[in-house]
Design an enzyme around this catalytic site. Structure first.
Site, PDB file in Angstrom:
ATOM      1  CE  LYS A 165      -1.030   2.769   2.482  1.00 41.98           C
ATOM      2  NZ  LYS A 165      -0.518   4.096   3.004  1.00 41.98           N
ATOM      3  CB  THR A 183       3.867   6.536   2.953  1.00 43.99           C
ATOM      4  OG1 THR A 183       4.345   7.565   3.665  1.00 43.99           O
ATOM      5  CG2 THR A 183       2.637   6.126   3.709  1.00 43.99           C
ATOM      6  CB  SER A 210      -4.167  12.417   4.321  1.00 51.55           C
ATOM      7  OG  SER A 210      -3.256  13.248   3.642  1.00 51.55           O
TER       8      SER A 210
END
EC number: 2.3.1.35
Lengths: 383, 383
Positions: A168, A179, A383
């Site tokens: 992901k 990330t 976020s």
């Protein structure tokens, strides 16, 4: 098939209620053996999330029975309570799986600075354990998405053994890993030191060279688990190549799904005196906001490439630099080269070659353009 | 009054036809003495434009009679022909002013990789020389604009002597000076070594700490010329403070006019072990695209501040970090602090304080937010 493509693994992905929108947010990957060897590579950010601190510790034994992953919260910058929550998550998984917490890695992704809703997460671990399946790889890959628009999986099968995985990541992609959370599994019969060597070798030239936006995360984790279920011990080079191949494929998928991007930019540095020089120059070009804007505007602005090269310590002479954009050498010997009107930048992939004319070393860094959509995605909500 | 506020200077700004739109594009600043001392600071980018290479050489004598500045073309990455063009520009100015080319600095700004239209530039130097005036400072400041929306000037007057100046710059603002041209003048009676020391001291804590977009230019130049016309020799500290004050004011004007920006962000690092640590951390925060987007969205996303700090080599412990945004300590001891809802980010200036809790050193870096307008300005056309 993702993490369950290799024999000996089961997985599950469920909606535990960590995300307020009800989307899947908890994944469990279990190694059923006979071997339970593992290796891991983690963010080089010095501000590390609780699950990174935990999993680094756990990995020292070279052994993992399971990995719990959640989206919907990074559990980073959450202090001692955050670490206790990670520990409790591992304990819960160990309890329901009949193993020790010291063999359970934990990965989290999402907003920094918010405690996880443990009243939802812990029951979720129990639910996920009840749904473990040899076909659960795809559901696990879906459950770890944050701003990802697609889930990412990759599998290679060689002579009787397999390496598969899921990833992901869509923003905050930068060196020291993106990330991202990545879990790779293999049924090859290999010890943890071999896994470690292959994994570090692969991430160094794949994930570490994906640099979407220069921002390094607090949670990056790449794990490789081996079950030995195939009964086959491949040669090191063959195995390392397979791991690198899966990492490369997943890294490319991350770039293609980067937040707000309209171009995938391959920055290839050639003619460098050393590989370190090539990486430094590639990263400097890949992080130049003005160039990233120019490429968004389909403008072959090679002056911005030279400006970026000029900020590095790499070996080069300014009047020997050459730059090609999509095959056209628009800069030769530090000055104007072929006609920039010849450059066709209509397609999503853009190829920038910077020739330092200082040696034979090369490196390729992948990045994205800078767009109004990137600004929107990263300014309109936390976020 | 800009560069003509101090006695002993004349200036002019004209439209020579270098810019296709007919806007002013050529400035001339002349030091009429009696002294003609000068110092300069240049980009640390290793890809240096022809005028930078020329002016660095000329400054070695510590003496300047005039500066020719043009917008509409950077004359960077233009090879031997570009250098010849700079030389010819200095020769032309020397000829019309009755001095030597070795006393004429040249500054250029605009698109990289394009040769200047010398058939327009050289006659323009002659025209400008004919319009030199003690009131020409503002016209000169206007003639060096590129994407600047306003011209930038600043003046301080102390006991009988003055320091004044002009600056241009709106994008590609980063350390090693901004994409900027700055000419400062003073009628204080000082030698070039004193000017040099004061100028380096001032730029180190002003222009070098303005980092709009992390992109370093090939053309950055800051010049300081002294005419001695006041007949006064101020003390060093007093003079250095005046120079720093003008540089600070001009640096602030650059940030406020940065391309596409909607916020001016003051990143103040406190509690650092050393000033170098404070600058490294400040720059890392100032360059974090995700934080710049969050601030654009008026989101006090302190997790992105911690992520940025974590990529540095500065001395700190992650669980002792504190972050305030507009006066609210949203992060304490590396975790959640005061309620983020208390942060008011409606105004243009945003103040981020990062406390490393590792010492007493501080530094302030100024930057801007990242906006769709920045992307538009830097993708819609070549610049």
């Amino acid at each position: 098939m993702s993490v369950t493509a290799a024999q000996g693994f089961t997985a599950a992905g469920i909606a535990a209620g960590i995300k307020e929108n009800g989307n899947p947010d908890l994944a469990l990957v279990v190694n059923n053996g006979p071997r339970r060897a593992a290796a891991g590579v983690f963010t080089s950010n010095r501000v590390k999330a609780a699950p990174v601190l935990w999993s680094e510790q756990v990995l020292k034994s070279g052994k993992l029975s399971a990995v719990v992953l959640n989206s919907g919260g990074a559990n980073a910058c959450t202090g001692p309570k955050g670490f206790q929550d990670t520990h409790a998550t591992a304990e819960k998984a160990a309890e329901v799986l009949g193993t020790g917490a010291g063999e359970v890695a934990v990965c989290s992704t999402g907003l920094i600075g918010v405690l996880l809703p443990m009243d939802k997460l812990l029951p979720g671990v129990e639910t996920a354990a009840g749904r473990l399946s040899e076909h659960g790889g795809e559901k696990a890959a879906i459950a770890i998405k944050t701003t990802d628009t697609v889930h990412k999986t990759s599998v290679v099968t060689r002579g009787g053994w397999t390496v598969g995985g899921m990833a992901k990541g869509a923003g905050m992609l930068a060196p020291g890993l993106a990330t991202m959370l990545v879990v790779l599994t293999t049924d090859a019969d290999l010890a943890s030191d071999v896994l470690d060597r292959a994994l570090r070798g692969a991430t160094r030239v794949t994930f570490d060279r994906v640099d979407s936006d220069g921002c390094m995360s607090t949670n990056d984790t790449v794990l490789l688990l081996a079950s030995g279920a195939s009964g086959i011990t491949p040669g090191y080079e063959e195995f390392a190549e397979a791991v690198r191949s899966v990492c490369d494929d997943l890294g490319q998928q991350l770039i293609r799904d980067a937040e707000g991007a309209s171009k995938d930019i391959k920055v290839e540095v050639v003619g460098a005196a050393t590989e370190d020089d090539a990486v430094e120059v590639g990263r400097s070009i890949a992080r130049n906001n003005l160039l990233k804007c120019a490429i968004h505007g389909e403008d072959p602005n090679w002056g911005r490439v030279l400006s970026a090269i000029g900020t590095t310590k790499a070996a080069f002479e300014p009047d020997r630099l050459n730059v090609a954009i999509n095959g056209v050498w628009v800069c030769k010997n530090g000055g104007v080269g072929e006609d920039r009107e010849l450059v066709d930048m209509r397609y999503r992939e853009v190829h920038v070659v910077a020739d330092l004319a200082a040696g034979d070393a090369t490196a390729t860094i992948w990045t994205n353009d800078l767009t109004a959509d990137y600004v929107h995605e990263n300014s309109a909500y936390s976020s």
